[in-house]
Design an enzyme around this catalytic site. Structure first.
Site, PDB file in Angstrom:
ATOM      1  N   ASP A  18       0.834  -1.209   0.000  1.00  0.00           N
ATOM      2  CA  ASP A  18       0.000   0.000   0.000  1.00  0.00           C
ATOM      3  C   ASP A  18       0.870   1.260   0.000  1.00  0.00           C
ATOM      4  OD1 ASP A  18      -2.384   1.376  -0.016  1.00  0.00           O
ATOM      5  OD2 ASP A  18      -2.654   1.305   2.151  1.00  0.00           O
ATOM      6  N   TRP A  23       2.744   7.960  -2.479  1.00  0.00           N
ATOM      7  CA  TRP A  23       4.144   8.154  -2.918  1.00  0.00           C
ATOM      8  C   TRP A  23       4.162   9.138  -4.096  1.00  0.00           C
ATOM      9  CZ3 TRP A  23       6.940   7.594  -7.388  1.00  0.00           C
ATOM     10  CH2 TRP A  23       8.339   7.532  -7.269  1.00  0.00           C
ATOM     11  N   ARG A  31      -0.963   9.345 -10.012  1.00  0.00           N
ATOM     12  CA  ARG A  31      -0.924   8.107  -9.221  1.00  0.00           C
ATOM     13  C   ARG A  31      -0.236   6.954  -9.947  1.00  0.00           C
ATOM     14  NH1 ARG A  31      -4.243   7.386  -4.984  1.00  0.00           N
ATOM     15  NH2 ARG A  31      -4.514   5.205  -5.494  1.00  0.00           N
ATOM     16  N   HIS A  35       2.408   3.476  -9.054  1.00  0.00           N
ATOM     17  CA  HIS A  35       2.250   2.048  -9.364  1.00  0.00           C
ATOM     18  C   HIS A  35       3.468   1.545 -10.144  1.00  0.00           C
ATOM     19  CE1 HIS A  35      -1.674   2.219  -7.715  1.00  0.00           C
ATOM     20  NE2 HIS A  35      -2.230   2.889  -8.713  1.00  0.00           N
ATOM     21  N   SER A  63      -7.428  -5.898  -5.840  1.00  0.00           N
ATOM     22  CA  SER A  63      -8.527  -6.498  -5.079  1.00  0.00           C
ATOM     23  C   SER A  63      -9.828  -6.433  -5.882  1.00  0.00           C
ATOM     24  CB  SER A  63      -8.710  -5.750  -3.753  1.00  0.00           C
ATOM     25  OG  SER A  63      -9.290  -4.486  -3.993  1.00  0.00           O
ATOM     26  N   THR A  64     -10.813  -7.202  -5.417  1.00  0.00           N
ATOM     27  CA  THR A  64     -12.129  -7.158  -6.076  1.00  0.00           C
ATOM     28  C   THR A  64     -12.729  -5.749  -5.963  1.00  0.00           C
ATOM     29  OG1 THR A  64     -12.938  -8.156  -4.027  1.00  0.00           O
ATOM     30  CG2 THR A  64     -12.796  -9.604  -5.914  1.00  0.00           C
ATOM     31  N   GLU A  65     -12.290  -4.990  -4.960  1.00  0.00           N
ATOM     32  CA  GLU A  65     -12.797  -3.615  -4.777  1.00  0.00           C
ATOM     33  C   GLU A  65     -12.067  -2.613  -5.681  1.00  0.00           C
ATOM     34  OE1 GLU A  65     -11.992  -5.646  -2.036  1.00  0.00           O
ATOM     35  OE2 GLU A  65     -14.113  -6.147  -1.862  1.00  0.00           O
ATOM     36  N   LEU A 129      10.998 -20.158  -5.094  1.00  0.00           N
ATOM     37  CA  LEU A 129       9.938 -19.360  -4.476  1.00  0.00           C
ATOM     38  C   LEU A 129       8.602 -19.517  -5.215  1.00  0.00           C
ATOM     39  CD1 LEU A 129       9.350 -16.873  -2.454  1.00  0.00           C
ATOM     40  CD2 LEU A 129       9.597 -15.469  -4.497  1.00  0.00           C
ATOM     41  N   ARG A 192      -5.020  -2.382   9.020  1.00  0.00           N
ATOM     42  CA  ARG A 192      -6.160  -3.263   8.700  1.00  0.00           C
ATOM     43  C   ARG A 192      -5.755  -4.282   7.643  1.00  0.00           C
ATOM     44  NH1 ARG A 192      -8.223   1.924   7.176  1.00  0.00           N
ATOM     45  NH2 ARG A 192      -7.636   2.371   5.030  1.00  0.00           N
ATOM     46  N   LEU A 193      -6.638  -5.299   7.484  1.00  0.00           N
ATOM     47  CA  LEU A 193      -6.324  -6.374   6.538  1.00  0.00           C
ATOM     48  C   LEU A 193      -6.960  -6.168   5.161  1.00  0.00           C
ATOM     49  CD1 LEU A 193      -6.429  -9.577   8.771  1.00  0.00           C
ATOM     50  CD2 LEU A 193      -4.443  -8.590   7.628  1.00  0.00           C
ATOM     51  N   GLU A 205       1.479 -13.405  12.079  1.00  0.00           N
ATOM     52  CA  GLU A 205       2.039 -12.208  12.712  1.00  0.00           C
ATOM     53  C   GLU A 205       1.877 -11.071  11.712  1.00  0.00           C
ATOM     54  OE1 GLU A 205       3.090 -11.996  15.778  1.00  0.00           O
ATOM     55  OE2 GLU A 205       2.710 -14.130  16.092  1.00  0.00           O
TER      56      GLU A 205
END
Ligand code: FPP
Length: 242
Positions: A18, A23, A31, A35, A63-65, A129, A192-193, A205
């Site tokens: 985020d 930035w 914006r 990115h 995200s879906t949002e 990875l 927040r998540l 964690e």
């Protein structure tokens, strides 16, 4: 940079990247510049995670949002991700990275899916990875989908109600191939998540950092790993006696 000095390296790290917009705003830039810079930070985080012996890195890319952002930002982000994968796929392959898309494929355009599918197929046999890219991802939507999958199996008699266990739910999520994240890093300072890995994060964690994602570098990553290695993970039990 050498291995993390704490020695206790998490197997699975997930990152909420985020702060790209802030930035850019700080630099009086549009914006999208944030990115674009964010992709550079992501490349270095992938390399660092791989060098540290982290087995799985999951990044929250879209995200879906995020579809509700201004159309031009959405188009830019989709284009940026596609171009990045096309450009980086050879190097990711050489670095033994396995790419997996975690998210809802159904509402994604065939052009985008083609790029993802080819990145996944090309790297499917890689053993280094695992890079889970959360794209068109929302944890609630993921749980709804998992519930539907399980309900269908119960309806068809393939499963009984009693077979619905915690493991069965984990195995019905987009992340079924990965263990739960040990550590979730969020940049940009918000606590927040944001609908990310809600089921999988039960005992993760969480390290929230004030750095904006495009500025996130190996030093910040190392700091988060050090912080993780100092945490005592109890999984709801009492502390282990010395
Ligand atoms: C959040 O910052 C960041 C995003 C919504 C996009 C993250 C995507 C990338 C870093 C590129 C991913 C590329 C690939 C190839 C997977 P924000 O825009 O919400 O920042 P703000 O909170 O400061 O406004």
């Amino acid at each position: 940079m050498g291995k993390n000095k704490g020695g206790n390296v998490p197997k699975h790290v997930a990152i909420i990247m985020d702060g790209n917009g802030r930035w850019a705003r700080k630099r009086v830039m549009p914006r999208f510049m944030g990115h674009r810079q964010g992709v550079k930070a992501l490349k270095s985080a992938v390399r660092y995670a791989s060098n540290q012996g982290i087995a799985t890195l999951t990044v929250y890319a879209f995200s879906t949002e995020n579809w509700q952002r201004p159309q031009e930002e959405v188009t830019f982000l989709l284009d940026l991700m596609n171009k990045t994968f096309v450009q980086e796929i050879d190097e990711l392959f050489r670095e033994n990275v396995r790419i997996v898309l975690v998210g809802d494929r159904e509402s994604v355009s065939p052009e985008i899916l083609e790029v993802w599918d080819s990145a996944e197929k090309r790297t499917a046999e890689n053993t280094g990875l695992t890079l889970n890219v959360a794209f068109n991802y929302g944890a609630r939507q993921e749980l709804v989908k998992a519930t539907q999958l399980i309900a269908e199996k119960v309806l068809t008699g393939e499963m009984n109600l009693g077979d619905i266990t915690s493991d069965c739910i984990s195995e019905s999520l987009y992340t079924a191939h990965s263990p739960d994240p040990d550590l979730i890093i969020r940049t940009g300072g918000e606590m927040r998540l944001s609908n990310f890995l809600l089921w999988q994060a039960a005992y993760s964690e969480i390290v929230v950092m004030d750095v904006l994602w495009p500025d996130f570098n190996e030093k910040h990553f190392s700091h988060a790993l050090d912080e993780y290695s100092q945490r005592e993970r109890r999984f709801g039990k009492v502390p282990v006696k010395e």
